[in-house]
Write a protein that holds these residues in place. Structure first.
Motif, PDB file in Angstrom:
ATOM      1  N   PHE A 119       7.336 -20.351  40.691  1.00  0.00           N
ATOM      2  CA  PHE A 119       8.333 -21.740  41.124  1.00  0.00           C
ATOM      3  C   PHE A 119       7.478 -22.977  42.076  1.00  0.00           C
ATOM      4  N   ALA A 120       8.136 -23.368  42.968  1.00  0.00           N
ATOM      5  CA  ALA A 120       7.656 -24.329  43.916  1.00  0.00           C
ATOM      6  C   ALA A 120       8.757 -25.201  44.693  1.00  0.00           C
ATOM      7  N   ILE A 121       8.347 -25.485  46.118  1.00  0.00           N
ATOM      8  CA  ILE A 121       9.561 -25.562  46.679  1.00  0.00           C
ATOM      9  C   ILE A 121       8.774 -27.068  47.930  1.00  0.00           C
ATOM     10  N   PHE A 122       9.775 -28.069  47.026  1.00  0.00           N
ATOM     11  CA  PHE A 122       9.597 -29.560  47.228  1.00  0.00           C
ATOM     12  C   PHE A 122      10.651 -30.026  48.547  1.00  0.00           C
ATOM     13  N   ALA A 123      10.051 -31.529  48.664  1.00  0.00           N
ATOM     14  CA  ALA A 123      11.272 -31.670  49.583  1.00  0.00           C
ATOM     15  C   ALA A 123      11.821 -32.808  48.762  1.00  0.00           C
ATOM     16  N   PHE A 124      12.822 -32.951  48.386  1.00  0.00           N
ATOM     17  CA  PHE A 124      14.258 -33.314  48.484  1.00  0.00           C
ATOM     18  C   PHE A 124      14.336 -35.368  48.964  1.00  0.00           C
ATOM     19  N   PRO A 125      14.450 -36.372  48.080  1.00  0.00           N
ATOM     20  CA  PRO A 125      14.704 -36.703  47.230  1.00  0.00           C
ATOM     21  C   PRO A 125      13.165 -36.478  46.301  1.00  0.00           C
TER      22      PRO A 125
END
Length: 166
Positions: free
Chosen positions: A143-149
């Motif tokens: 899995f990955a951790i993103f900044a949204f949007p």
């Protein structure tokens, strides 16, 4: 129709014993059950796998090839069962994270995970969001951790971990 794993196991046993009685005994079934399983397998595959007569059992050329493939199928199925038995918190997970978040999130995350799940092995990849997305899709990372949007395809499940009020 796909052949049953049980019938593939019968064929493997028969190839090892070259005797219906001994193969049936090794599979803990009656000779008639094993014989019917082999016949059903031949019907499902539309191929003659075994040449039988009163004195001997011989695998055909296609039978020999099918036995080799059947062994791979049985091994892969056992791998599948072993994977299902693996405790997630005793496995290795690969996590992707964008560099702008990692210095703030990882120290506490790693400490909490190591304290709570000491058997869990972690590895991290720092990359841009689009690279991480590709790695998730190709199963290179779990899995990955993103900044949204950020536009995440519908095929990938997304969850909000926290919100920063900047």
């Amino acid at each position: 129709m796909l052949p049953s794993l049980k019938n593939l196991e019968y064929l493997i046993a028969l190839s090892e014993c070259l005797n219906f009685s001994k193969a049936a005994k090794s599979c803990f079934v009656s000779q008639s059950t094993l014989s019917a399983g082999i016949a059903k397998l031949e019907q499902d595959l539309n191929a003659i796998l075994v040449e039988r007569n009163n004195k001997s059992v011989v695998l055909t050329k296609i039978g020999i090839r099918i036995v080799d493939q059947a062994q791979q199928v049985i091994n892969s199925t056992q791998d599948l069962v072993n994977i299902a038995k693996t405790d997630f918190f005793q496995s290795k997970i690969n996590i992707g994270i964008i560099p702008t978040i990692s210095p703030y999130l990882l120290p506490q995350l790693i400490q909490n995970l190591q304290t709570t799940y000491p058997q869990l092995s972690l590895s991290f990849v720092e990359e841009k969001s689009e690279v991480l997305l590709g790695k998730v899709q190709s199963l290179e990372i779990d899995f990955a951790i993103f900044a949204f949007p950020y536009d995440i395809p519908n095929s990938i499940e997304a969850h909000t971990l926290f919100k920063e009020s900047l």
